[in-house]
Design an enzyme around this catalytic site. Structure first.
Site, PDB file in Angstrom:
ATOM      1  N   ASN A   1     -15.402  11.512  24.302  1.00 21.48           N
ATOM      2  CA  ASN A   1     -14.489  12.095  23.324  1.00 21.48           C
ATOM      3  C   ASN A   1     -13.992  13.425  23.846  1.00 21.48           C
ATOM      4  O   ASN A   1     -14.741  14.171  24.487  1.00 21.48           O
ATOM      5  CB  ASN A   1     -15.196  12.287  21.972  1.00 21.48           C
ATOM      6  CG  ASN A   1     -14.185  12.506  20.844  1.00 21.48           C
ATOM      7  OD1 ASN A   1     -13.209  11.776  20.739  1.00 21.48           O
ATOM      8  ND2 ASN A   1     -14.412  13.503  20.028  1.00 21.48           N
TER       9      ASN A   1
ATOM     10  N   HIS B   1     -13.516   9.950  12.259  1.00 22.74           N
ATOM     11  CA  HIS B   1     -13.824   9.206  11.035  1.00 22.74           C
ATOM     12  C   HIS B   1     -13.798   7.689  11.265  1.00 22.74           C
ATOM     13  O   HIS B   1     -14.736   6.968  10.912  1.00 22.74           O
ATOM     14  CB  HIS B   1     -12.806   9.605   9.959  1.00 22.74           C
ATOM     15  CG  HIS B   1     -12.950   8.863   8.683  1.00 22.74           C
ATOM     16  ND1 HIS B   1     -14.031   9.044   7.849  1.00 22.74           N
ATOM     17  CD2 HIS B   1     -12.175   7.905   8.109  1.00 22.74           C
ATOM     18  CE1 HIS B   1     -13.906   8.246   6.800  1.00 22.74           C
ATOM     19  NE2 HIS B   1     -12.791   7.543   6.937  1.00 22.74           N
ATOM     20  N   GLN B   2     -12.707   7.192  11.872  1.00 25.29           N
ATOM     21  CA  GLN B   2     -12.579   5.739  12.051  1.00 25.29           C
ATOM     22  C   GLN B   2     -13.578   5.198  13.069  1.00 25.29           C
ATOM     23  O   GLN B   2     -13.985   4.038  12.981  1.00 25.29           O
ATOM     24  CB  GLN B   2     -11.169   5.382  12.553  1.00 25.29           C
ATOM     25  CG  GLN B   2     -10.036   5.809  11.658  1.00 25.29           C
ATOM     26  CD  GLN B   2      -9.925   4.955  10.405  1.00 25.29           C
ATOM     27  OE1 GLN B   2     -10.348   3.796  10.379  1.00 25.29           O
ATOM     28  NE2 GLN B   2      -9.382   5.528   9.360  1.00 25.29           N
TER      29      GLN B   2
ATOM     30  N   GLY C   1      -3.814  -2.889  18.199  1.00 25.76           N
ATOM     31  CA  GLY C   1      -3.994  -2.974  16.737  1.00 25.76           C
ATOM     32  C   GLY C   1      -3.283  -1.816  16.048  1.00 25.76           C
ATOM     33  O   GLY C   1      -3.788  -0.701  16.010  1.00 25.76           O
TER      34      GLY C   1
ATOM     35  N   LYS D   1       0.887  -1.181   0.000  1.00 29.32           N
ATOM     36  CA  LYS D   1       0.000   0.000   0.000  1.00 29.32           C
ATOM     37  C   LYS D   1       0.915   1.218   0.000  1.00 29.32           C
ATOM     38  O   LYS D   1       1.831   1.313   0.827  1.00 29.32           O
ATOM     39  CB  LYS D   1      -0.895   0.011   1.236  1.00 29.32           C
ATOM     40  CG  LYS D   1      -1.751   1.280   1.311  1.00 29.32           C
ATOM     41  CD  LYS D   1      -2.925   1.130   2.264  1.00 29.32           C
ATOM     42  CE  LYS D   1      -2.644   1.642   3.639  1.00 29.32           C
ATOM     43  NZ  LYS D   1      -3.875   1.805   4.445  1.00 29.32           N
TER      44      LYS D   1
ATOM     45  N   THR E   1      -3.304   4.264  18.311  1.00 34.55           N
ATOM     46  CA  THR E   1      -1.854   4.461  18.399  1.00 34.55           C
ATOM     47  C   THR E   1      -1.136   3.661  17.326  1.00 34.55           C
ATOM     48  O   THR E   1      -1.031   2.441  17.412  1.00 34.55           O
ATOM     49  CB  THR E   1      -1.375   4.073  19.820  1.00 34.55           C
ATOM     50  OG1 THR E   1      -2.012   4.944  20.746  1.00 34.55           O
ATOM     51  CG2 THR E   1       0.132   4.236  19.948  1.00 34.55           C
TER      52      THR E   1
ATOM     53  N   LYS F   1       2.466   8.463  19.997  1.00 36.95           N
ATOM     54  CA  LYS F   1       1.023   8.481  20.282  1.00 36.95           C
ATOM     55  C   LYS F   1       0.737   7.573  21.478  1.00 36.95           C
ATOM     56  O   LYS F   1       1.436   6.572  21.699  1.00 36.95           O
ATOM     57  CB  LYS F   1       0.215   7.976  19.080  1.00 36.95           C
ATOM     58  CG  LYS F   1       0.040   9.003  17.975  1.00 36.95           C
ATOM     59  CD  LYS F   1      -0.946   8.482  16.943  1.00 36.95           C
ATOM     60  CE  LYS F   1      -1.047   9.400  15.747  1.00 36.95           C
ATOM     61  NZ  LYS F   1      -1.814   8.794  14.642  1.00 36.95           N
TER      62      LYS F   1
END
Ligand code: NAD
Length: 321
Positions: free
Chosen positions: A160, A138-139, A292, A67, A221, A226
């Site tokens: 959030n 978005h995710q 993940g 990718k 992350t 992050k």
């Protein structure tokens, strides 16, 4: 060679096809049949863009490729294009010839959601009722839709940093006919499953916000620096990852490793649970955690599924190349 343009992919790719492709490739990775190549990611010094490649080879799935893409922060304001841009290239592992070019933008969201869904399917308690979301961008909506298919959840709760984004989660809960409640971080103790999907560089979810028996899927992350969780949580949980090398270098585990709370040997590839070589959850009180980080093989597996679907439905564009 076949081309499947970005615009066709939402009509072709289903959550269930993404789940199957990602579950299979995680299994192949843990069995030593598939491996990811080192990731390249460069600030190119133009348009403030980050560009790179994630590739790999899956012997079981007969999938080879990469990718290519990254993040162009000014796309939306300057060109009315989305900031994340990527394309997957597949090659015939027997001959090295290019076999397909597939739009990678929509696919990235579905393959990322499939990864946490696979972890929930294999590690969450069977009686999980409440799902907690940390993140509402978005995710997050893709994550929530895929997760809701893994257990008969009865309620969605969400936190959030920017509360004005929480209606994104409420809309998905409503779509599924479930109640949604905005909570403070300590309200997350009600959750049986928690997904974190933010771009944070400092922990939001602390050990005191998590009840025994919870499954946590840490999905935001994916870069050095992050962090979404207090590192101590990894010390007290049973930790699984898509790929251990990525987990300890750029995933959530980077911080627990640096703090000496866990070592590489404390992390198990989720594929081992899928293959039955690791038992997975061992009690109703255990906290399981999936780091993940997102691997190239996920993209290739889902792209190969897209190509199959496009051929089946007669919409793949064939080019003499
Ligand atoms: P987005 O910009 O749409 O949403 C960002 C989310 O993070 C929002 O909920 C926002 O409120 C929250 N946020 C921003 N700053 C924060 C802070 N300092 N503390 C806590 N929350 C904060 O982004 P997105 O496309 O939804 O992506 C979310 C994250 O997922 C990103 O970090 C992205 O790199 C990562 N990602 C991971 C994978 C993977 O395979 N693991 C794949 C794609 C994206």
């Amino acid at each position: 060679m076949l081309i499947v343009p970005e615009r066709q992919i939402p009509d072709l790719l289903t959550r269930s096809a993404s789940f199957t492709a990602v579950e299979k490739v995680f299994a192949a990775m843990a069995a030593g049949q598939a491996y990811n190549f080192p990731v390249i990611r460069e600030a190119i010094g133009h348009e403030d863009a980050l560009y790179g490649f994630k590739g790999g080879f899956d012997r079981d799935g007969h999938t080879l490729g990469l990718k290519a893409g990254g993040y162009w922060p000014h796309n939306l304001e300057k060109r009315e294009l989305i900031n994340h841009q990527s394309t997957v290239f597949l090659f015939d592992p027997d001959s090295g010839m290019i076999s397909a070019m597939v739009g990678g933008n929509y696919m990235t969201a579905l393959r990322t959601a499939a990864a946490s869904a696979v972890s929930i399917q294999h590690l969450a308690r069977p009686d999980a009722k409440v799902i907690g979301m940390i993140g509402a961008g978005h995710q997050a909506t893709f994550q929530l839709r895929a997760a809701l298919e893994q257990r008969p959840f009865e309620k969605v709760i969400g936190w959030n940093l920017h509360p004005e984004m929480l209606p994104n989660l409420a809309a998905v809960a409503e779509e599924a006919g479930l109640p949604f409640e905005a909570v403070a971080l300590d309200g997350m103790t009600e959750a049986d499953v928690i997904i974190t999907i933010t771009s944070s560089f400092a922990p939001s979810l602390l050990a005191e916000h998590v009840s025994p028996g919870t499954h946590i899927a840490c999905m935001g992350t994916d870069t050095k620096g992050k962090q979404e969780l207090e590192a101590a949580l990894l010390g007290s949980a049973t930790v699984f990852a898509d790929e251990i090398d990525q987990s300890i270098t750029l995933g959530e585990a980077q911080h627990a490793i640096a703090a000496g709370l866990i070592s590489r040997d404390d992390i198990t590839e989720i594929g081992a649970v899928i293959n039955g070589t690791h038992p997975g959850r061992s009690s109703a009180e255990e906290i399981t955690l999936f780091d993940g980080t997102g691997v190239g093989l996920q993209d290739l597996a889902v792209a190969a599924a897209v190509v199959d679907l496009a051929v089946e439905q007669g919409v793949a564009i064939e080019v003499d190349f």
